[in-house]
Scaffold this motif. Structure first.
Motif, PDB file in Angstrom:
ATOM      1  N   ASP A  83       0.814  -1.215   0.000  1.00  0.00           N
ATOM      2  CA  ASP A  83       0.000   0.000   0.000  1.00  0.00           C
ATOM      3  C   ASP A  83       0.847   1.264   0.000  1.00  0.00           C
ATOM      4  OD1 ASP A  83      -2.296  -1.507  -0.009  1.00  0.00           O
ATOM      5  OD2 ASP A  83      -2.658  -1.328   2.148  1.00  0.00           O
ATOM      6  N   HIS A  84       2.063   1.170   0.514  1.00  0.00           N
ATOM      7  CA  HIS A  84       2.901   2.361   0.667  1.00  0.00           C
ATOM      8  C   HIS A  84       4.177   2.311  -0.186  1.00  0.00           C
ATOM      9  CE1 HIS A  84       0.365   2.386   4.318  1.00  0.00           C
ATOM     10  NE2 HIS A  84       0.476   3.694   4.224  1.00  0.00           N
ATOM     11  N   SER A  85       4.262   1.340  -1.091  1.00  0.00           N
ATOM     12  CA  SER A  85       5.445   1.236  -1.945  1.00  0.00           C
ATOM     13  C   SER A  85       5.030   1.231  -3.414  1.00  0.00           C
ATOM     14  CB  SER A  85       6.235  -0.034  -1.630  1.00  0.00           C
ATOM     15  OG  SER A  85       5.592  -1.175  -2.181  1.00  0.00           O
ATOM     16  N   THR A  86       6.024   1.367  -4.280  1.00  0.00           N
ATOM     17  CA  THR A  86       5.776   1.322  -5.724  1.00  0.00           C
ATOM     18  C   THR A  86       6.259   0.005  -6.322  1.00  0.00           C
ATOM     19  OG1 THR A  86       7.914   2.373  -6.238  1.00  0.00           O
ATOM     20  CG2 THR A  86       6.034   3.835  -5.878  1.00  0.00           C
ATOM     21  N   GLU A  87       6.302  -1.042  -5.510  1.00  0.00           N
ATOM     22  CA  GLU A  87       6.824  -2.312  -5.999  1.00  0.00           C
ATOM     23  C   GLU A  87       6.046  -2.835  -7.198  1.00  0.00           C
ATOM     24  OE1 GLU A  87       7.807  -6.754  -4.306  1.00  0.00           O
ATOM     25  OE2 GLU A  87       8.910  -4.966  -3.755  1.00  0.00           O
ATOM     26  N   HIS A  88       4.717  -2.888  -7.087  1.00  0.00           N
ATOM     27  CA  HIS A  88       3.920  -3.410  -8.197  1.00  0.00           C
ATOM     28  C   HIS A  88       3.933  -2.476  -9.397  1.00  0.00           C
ATOM     29  CE1 HIS A  88       1.344  -6.644  -5.958  1.00  0.00           C
ATOM     30  NE2 HIS A  88       2.622  -6.917  -6.004  1.00  0.00           N
ATOM     31  N   GLN A  89       4.007  -1.169  -9.145  1.00  0.00           N
ATOM     32  CA  GLN A  89       4.128  -0.221 -10.250  1.00  0.00           C
ATOM     33  C   GLN A  89       5.452  -0.420 -10.977  1.00  0.00           C
ATOM     34  OE1 GLN A  89       3.057   0.322  -7.191  1.00  0.00           O
ATOM     35  NE2 GLN A  89       1.851   2.202  -6.971  1.00  0.00           N
ATOM     36  N   CYS A  90       6.500  -0.735 -10.205  1.00  0.00           N
ATOM     37  CA  CYS A  90       7.817  -1.002 -10.780  1.00  0.00           C
ATOM     38  C   CYS A  90       7.765  -2.228 -11.694  1.00  0.00           C
ATOM     39  CB  CYS A  90       8.824  -1.210  -9.654  1.00  0.00           C
ATOM     40  SG  CYS A  90      10.456  -1.770 -10.167  1.00  0.00           S
ATOM     41  N   MET A  91       7.121  -3.291 -11.218  1.00  0.00           N
ATOM     42  CA  MET A  91       6.975  -4.488 -12.041  1.00  0.00           C
ATOM     43  C   MET A  91       6.125  -4.196 -13.270  1.00  0.00           C
ATOM     44  SD  MET A  91       6.422  -7.481  -9.189  1.00  0.00           S
ATOM     45  CE  MET A  91       7.577  -7.715  -7.838  1.00  0.00           C
ATOM     46  N   ASN A 112      17.250  -3.079 -14.468  1.00  0.00           N
ATOM     47  CA  ASN A 112      17.110  -2.471 -13.147  1.00  0.00           C
ATOM     48  C   ASN A 112      16.054  -1.365 -13.187  1.00  0.00           C
ATOM     49  OD1 ASN A 112      19.315  -3.911 -11.723  1.00  0.00           O
ATOM     50  ND2 ASN A 112      20.615  -2.869 -13.203  1.00  0.00           N
ATOM     51  N   PHE A 113      15.147  -1.408 -12.215  1.00  0.00           N
ATOM     52  CA  PHE A 113      14.073  -0.423 -12.157  1.00  0.00           C
ATOM     53  C   PHE A 113      13.976   0.156 -10.743  1.00  0.00           C
ATOM     54  CE2 PHE A 113      12.970  -2.555 -16.013  1.00  0.00           C
ATOM     55  CZ  PHE A 113      12.254  -1.627 -16.773  1.00  0.00           C
ATOM     56  N   PRO A 114      13.825   1.472 -10.657  1.00  0.00           N
ATOM     57  CA  PRO A 114      13.696   2.098  -9.336  1.00  0.00           C
ATOM     58  C   PRO A 114      12.335   1.817  -8.708  1.00  0.00           C
ATOM     59  CG  PRO A 114      13.374   3.730 -11.048  1.00  0.00           C
ATOM     60  CD  PRO A 114      13.797   2.467 -11.742  1.00  0.00           C
ATOM     61  N   SER A 115      12.339   1.664  -7.410  1.00  0.00           N
ATOM     62  CA  SER A 115      11.102   1.470  -6.647  1.00  0.00           C
ATOM     63  C   SER A 115      11.315   2.100  -5.272  1.00  0.00           C
ATOM     64  CB  SER A 115      10.787  -0.026  -6.502  1.00  0.00           C
ATOM     65  OG  SER A 115       9.667  -0.237  -5.660  1.00  0.00           O
ATOM     66  N   TYR A 116      10.230   2.620  -4.690  1.00  0.00           N
ATOM     67  CA  TYR A 116      10.349   3.317  -3.415  1.00  0.00           C
ATOM     68  C   TYR A 116       9.278   2.841  -2.434  1.00  0.00           C
ATOM     69  CZ  TYR A 116      13.195   6.341  -6.343  1.00  0.00           C
ATOM     70  OH  TYR A 116      14.141   6.794  -7.211  1.00  0.00           O
ATOM     71  N   LEU A 161      14.434  -2.813  -7.794  1.00  0.00           N
ATOM     72  CA  LEU A 161      14.369  -4.212  -8.196  1.00  0.00           C
ATOM     73  C   LEU A 161      15.264  -4.475  -9.391  1.00  0.00           C
ATOM     74  CD1 LEU A 161      10.507  -4.861  -7.994  1.00  0.00           C
ATOM     75  CD2 LEU A 161      12.237  -5.286  -6.235  1.00  0.00           C
ATOM     76  N   SER A 162      15.752  -5.703  -9.468  1.00  0.00           N
ATOM     77  CA  SER A 162      16.520  -6.172 -10.616  1.00  0.00           C
ATOM     78  C   SER A 162      15.771  -7.353 -11.237  1.00  0.00           C
ATOM     79  CB  SER A 162      17.930  -6.608 -10.210  1.00  0.00           C
ATOM     80  OG  SER A 162      18.691  -5.505  -9.754  1.00  0.00           O
ATOM     81  N   MET A 163      15.610  -7.301 -12.545  1.00  0.00           N
ATOM     82  CA  MET A 163      14.940  -8.372 -13.289  1.00  0.00           C
ATOM     83  C   MET A 163      15.963  -9.103 -14.141  1.00  0.00           C
ATOM     84  SD  MET A 163      12.879  -5.734 -12.558  1.00  0.00           S
ATOM     85  CE  MET A 163      11.181  -5.281 -12.175  1.00  0.00           C
ATOM     86  N   PHE A 164      16.188 -10.361 -13.838  1.00  0.00           N
ATOM     87  CA  PHE A 164      17.111 -11.199 -14.606  1.00  0.00           C
ATOM     88  C   PHE A 164      16.319 -12.022 -15.605  1.00  0.00           C
ATOM     89  CE2 PHE A 164      19.422 -10.299 -10.762  1.00  0.00           C
ATOM     90  CZ  PHE A 164      20.757 -10.250 -11.135  1.00  0.00           C
ATOM     91  N   VAL A 165      16.724 -11.976 -16.860  1.00  0.00           N
ATOM     92  CA  VAL A 165      16.125 -12.818 -17.889  1.00  0.00           C
ATOM     93  C   VAL A 165      17.204 -13.787 -18.350  1.00  0.00           C
ATOM     94  CG1 VAL A 165      15.025 -12.906 -20.151  1.00  0.00           C
ATOM     95  CG2 VAL A 165      14.536 -10.996 -18.591  1.00  0.00           C
TER      96      VAL A 165
END
Length: 367
Positions: free
Chosen positions: A99-107, A294-298, A360-364
């Motif tokens: 509710d207080h982070s941008t984790e899902h928005q980052c994904m 790599n994507f920023p998230s807060y 977050l870091s996304m490895f493919v």
């Protein structure tokens, strides 16, 4: 720390197994924590003798009784120890985090900008694309990715399998599927197992199932052998297939906190604190080809600096993996941790708010 009761007897001190003398299973060794050499209260655990057994029976709420020296070292007082979160407590704290982070928005940003190109070659012309989600939770991210696969491969049948140990999450996932009218040509099957149980079952039954797309999203913190888990699921890839791993960046605020405070906190259910830096080591050792995005998230942690704030308390519980951290942790530890959270290594300030780095870091990984 306010005492709850006084006791007359002191038992032998139980030594911590932690090399640096930090908190381990409710015990501080020699009263020291490695974080900046800070002095923490000396804590001793009462042996499980007959007297203690009677007290424990009388008060079932005490998981373990801990003796702590009072401020003037003249008395010993009993207080409840720090402990890790239960499954239900974790779920509640995690919801507050989302509710207080941008984790899902980052994904979501990753899904929009990078995922279509990544999955373009999936299946290599086959009529069915096989997808495996590991530790998928309630399926929110799974369904978003399935819709992207549908858009990139119109008319192709998608066979989606899910590994998820939490039965409530599986029920929520199934409900989300039932309420979706746009999931055409998609089949779903769920395995109520941990990733380790699935791996063991597959090896015992000699199952050589192959998939075109496998994703491990924020779940490797909870496996016993990270390298083995990655190797196993990589071996499950078909030709032209992709393995997606989403994990916290090595430059996130989490990395700094874990580095300096992990041994001062109760052990988690798995005890693993890993970031993208650890995943890179594993993949390099495997000799596979991969790309990293790599994507920023807060995460807005402003309220954790407000004494007695409910949201702030949930923030600290999730960050430390500790039940009621603000009321159960030693004062020195609380002050030091809060001070660290405000430092540039962990957070930035924006419009008067304190934003914790949740990058977050996304490895493919290619098959």
């Amino acid at each position: 720390m306010e005492p709850k009761a006084k006791v007359k007897r002191v038992s032998k001190t139980k030594q911590s197994k932690s090399a640096d003398g930090c908190f381990q299973n409710g015990v501080f060794s020699n009263g020291f924590c490695s974080m900046n050499g800070a002095k923490l209260p000396v804590v001793r655990a009462i042996d499980d003798d007959e007297e203690y057994g009677k007290r424990k029976t009388q008060d079932a709420n005490f998981e373990k009784e801990i003796l702590v020296t009072s401020a003037n070292n003249s008395e010993l007082c009993v207080t409840q120890p720090m402990r890790s979160l239960t499954v239900d407590e974790y779920a509640k704290a995690f919801k507050s985090f989302l509710d207080h982070s941008t984790e899902h928005q980052c994904m979501g940003q990753f899904n929009k900008e990078e995922l279509p190109g990544i999955i373009a070659s999936l299946g290599n012309g086959k009529s069915t694309i096989n997808v495996l989600g590991v530790g998928s939770g309630t399926g929110e991210q799974d369904l978003k990715m399935i819709r992207i696969i549908q858009a990139v491969h119109p008319g192709i049948f998608i066979k989606n399998e899910v590994i998820e140990p939490n039965p409530q999450h599986i029920l929520a996932y199934k409900e989300a599927v039932r309420n979706s009218t746009d999931l055409k040509n998609v089949s779903f099957s769920w395995h109520q197992l941990t990733s380790m149980e699935y791996e063991k079952q597959a090896k015992e039954q000699n199952i050589q199932k192959k998939y075109d797309f496998i994703h491990l999203i924020q779940m490797l913190y909870r496996v016993e052998d990270i390298a083995s888990t990655i190797r196993f699921f990589h071996s499950c890839l078909d030709c032209y297939a992709k393995l997606l791993i989403i994990i916290l960046s090595g430059k996130s605020g989490w990395a700094s906190i874990w580095k300096n405070y992990r041994h001062c906190l109760p052990p988690t259910d798995s005890g693993h604190y890993i970031t993208a830096d650890d995943i890179k080591v594993v993949l390099e050792g495997m000799g596979v080809t991969y790309q990293v995005y790599n994507f920023p998230s807060y995460w807005d942690i402003t309220e954790c600096f407000i004494e007695g704030d409910t949201t702030g308390g949930q923030t600290m519980d999730f960050l430390t993996g500790t039940k009621d951290f603000m009321n159960s942790a030693p004062q020195d530890l609380k002050q030091s941790l809060l001070q660290a959270l405000g430092q540039p290594e962990c957070s930035t300030k924006k419009d008067g708010r304190v934003m914790f780095g949740n990058d977050l870091s996304m490895f493919v990984v290619n098959s």
